[in-house]
Design a protein around this motif. Structure first.
Motif, PDB file in Angstrom:
ATOM      1  N   UNK A   1      22.568 -35.827 -56.576  1.00 22.13           N
ATOM      2  CA  UNK A   1      22.773 -34.458 -57.047  1.00 22.13           C
ATOM      3  C   UNK A   1      21.607 -34.001 -57.925  1.00 22.13           C
ATOM      4  N   UNK A   2      21.080 -34.910 -58.737  1.00 21.44           N
ATOM      5  CA  UNK A   2      19.916 -34.549 -59.555  1.00 21.44           C
ATOM      6  C   UNK A   2      18.710 -34.249 -58.670  1.00 21.44           C
ATOM      7  N   UNK A   3      18.560 -35.015 -57.593  1.00 24.48           N
ATOM      8  CA  UNK A   3      17.480 -34.730 -56.640  1.00 24.48           C
ATOM      9  C   UNK A   3      17.694 -33.361 -55.989  1.00 24.48           C
ATOM     10  N   UNK A   4      18.946 -33.062 -55.664  1.00 24.92           N
ATOM     11  CA  UNK A   4      19.247 -31.759 -55.052  1.00 24.92           C
ATOM     12  C   UNK A   4      18.917 -30.614 -56.008  1.00 24.92           C
ATOM     13  N   UNK A   5      19.155 -30.836 -57.298  1.00 30.31           N
ATOM     14  CA  UNK A   5      18.810 -29.812 -58.287  1.00 30.31           C
ATOM     15  C   UNK A   5      17.299 -29.595 -58.324  1.00 30.31           C
ATOM     16  N   UNK A   6      16.545 -30.688 -58.202  1.00 29.50           N
ATOM     17  CA  UNK A   6      15.082 -30.574 -58.154  1.00 29.50           C
ATOM     18  C   UNK A   6      14.639 -29.829 -56.894  1.00 29.50           C
ATOM     19  N   UNK A   7      15.291 -30.130 -55.775  1.00 24.74           N
ATOM     20  CA  UNK A   7      14.967 -29.431 -54.523  1.00 24.74           C
ATOM     21  C   UNK A   7      15.245 -27.941 -54.674  1.00 24.74           C
ATOM     22  N   UNK A   8      16.382 -27.616 -55.274  1.00 28.79           N
ATOM     23  CA  UNK A   8      16.757 -26.214 -55.477  1.00 28.79           C
ATOM     24  C   UNK A   8      15.704 -25.478 -56.295  1.00 28.79           C
ATOM     25  N   UNK A   9      15.215 -26.132 -57.333  1.00 36.58           N
ATOM     26  CA  UNK A   9      14.282 -25.474 -58.252  1.00 36.58           C
ATOM     27  C   UNK A   9      12.839 -25.453 -57.752  1.00 36.58           C
ATOM     28  N   UNK A  10      12.458 -26.426 -56.929  1.00 35.89           N
ATOM     29  CA  UNK A  10      11.043 -26.559 -56.564  1.00 35.89           C
ATOM     30  C   UNK A  10      10.716 -26.157 -55.131  1.00 35.89           C
ATOM     31  N   UNK A  11      11.710 -26.145 -54.267  1.00 36.51           N
ATOM     32  CA  UNK A  11      11.454 -25.776 -52.877  1.00 36.51           C
ATOM     33  C   UNK A  11      11.264 -24.267 -52.751  1.00 36.51           C
TER      34      UNK A  11
END
Length: 387
Positions: A174-184
């Motif tokens: 989920x933390x990785x998904x949050x990074x994807x959300x913010x950086x993609x």
């Protein structure tokens, strides 16, 4: 490298190494958008008590599409939780393992060099495709459900540790998904709202769950990477609710469950009944006969002290469907307490007997409750006391 069906695969590296060649290819017309549209339709069916229609929509592609696979597994998971039947638990566990494998097929693949590089530098989250991002999110959701199921599959210490490891892997996803959300770069994506809603639901739920633990345990969990901020969790869940994506319903269920059940049972505090009333007004317009929302409406009235109104809503929920009779038991438990508060001891005993005869959750508690009710009755016969 491959693993047999009965082996648990807990670590990402081992799961990524699984042989996925036996997973059927998706039909060309089964796009990510179509899969999510059908998943959304299945949700509509499910919360309108059309359980068979929901299951039938998800099953045909459950071995090849991540959203169909996840949806099919969720239905089996709910059945396992409601019934506590060992066979249903085993079926749900296998379905979730299969879903994890399907998600792994669509997750971002790393070369050996990239995998080694992850040890010394951060992931390039902006390089994820839309499909890979959703696969990561579905994978996290599967891990969470599998972890929850692990705790009731086997109550040994080893099972508890395995469940804890799965939860930690899930939270990291989920933390990785949050990074994807913010950086993609989502400028050309059509599914960002659905992805963002899922991330808010996952991160928010984790923060909320962990915030309810004793402070010493929270400090320990925060030391190993978890977070337990109650207000942040509630804010994220509300964001997910207002986004109106495919996972809005999960935010709805979490908010209702927390404010109407958990707060009063675990925290001994007051839930936010105002937001619950707002949510239920909207959901009951959308799902007027939905067993879940009829139940929560009854719970809302119960918490507001409107016992007769609450009784009516619980009875509507109980009688709204017959396919999942085990859901009736939640209504019976609530109705038992309403009758106890009213002093209607015979009615209360009637509900306790229904639970003793049909529910597998805790016959000990139901039997104890029946005995306590019998002690309150003045007109009980000697034979009833012996019974």
């Amino acid at each position: 490298m491959s693993y047999s069906d009965d082996e648990d695969v807990d670590i990402d590296e081992f799961q990524d190494a699984c042989d996925l060649s036996d997973i059927p290819a998706l039909p060309e017309d089964m796009t990510l958008e179509r899969a999510m549209t059908e998943a959304d339709q299945a949700i509509t069916y499910f919360f309108n008590n059309k359980f068979s229609e929901a299951k039938n929509l998800m099953t045909p592609f459950s071995n090849s599409s991540m959203y169909h696979s996840l949806g099919s597994s969720v239905f089996l998971y709910l059945e396992a939780i409601l019934t506590f039947d060992p066979q249903n638990i085993q079926s749900a566990s296998k379905a979730l393992k299969d879903s994890i494998r399907v998600c792994n097929r669509f997750r971002k693949k790393n070369t050996l060099g990239e995998s080694l590089g992850k040890m010394v530098r951060k992931n390039n989250f902006d390089q994820f495709t839309e499909e890979e991002a959703h696969a990561e999110l579905c994978y996290a959701e599967c891990l969470l459900l599998k972890a929850m199921l692990t705790f009731i599959e086997d109550e040994t210490l080893a099972s508890f540790i395995k469940g804890g490891l799965k939860i930690r892997s899930c939270f990291n996803c989920y933390k990785d998904c949050l990074q994807i959300l913010n950086k993609k770069d989502w400028s050309s994506a059509t599914t960002k709202t659905h992805f963002e809603g899922g991330v808010m639901m996952g991160i928010g739920t984790f923060n909320l769950m962990i915030s309810m633990l004793p402070s010493r345990i929270i400090k320990l969990l925060e030391f190993i990477g978890f977070s337990g901020n109650k207000q942040l969790g509630l804010d994220d869940l509300l964001k997910g609710y207002y986004l109106e994506g495919i996972r809005q319903i999960l935010c709805v269920m979490t908010l209702l469950g927390y404010n109407l059940m958990v707060q009063y049972i675990v925290s001994h505090g007051e839930g936010d009944l105002k937001i619950c009333a707002d949510i239920l007004d909207k959901q009951l317009k959308k799902y007027p006969d939905g067993v879940w929302f009829l139940f929560f409406k009854g719970r809302l009235e119960f918490m507001n002290g409107n016992l007769d109104v609450a009784r009516s809503w619980y009875q509507k929920s109980w009688k709204s469907q017959e396919m999942w009779p085990h859901f009736h038991h939640m209504c019976f438990w609530e109705l038992l307490w309403i009758e106890c508060i009213h002093g209607n001891w015979k009615e209360a005993i009637n509900y306790s007997e229904k639970l003793i005869e049909n529910s597998k959750w805790s016959k000990t508690i139901y039997t104890y409750q029946k005995a306590a009710i019998m002690l309150m009755m003045d007109d009980i016969t000697p034979s009833d006391r012996d019974h």
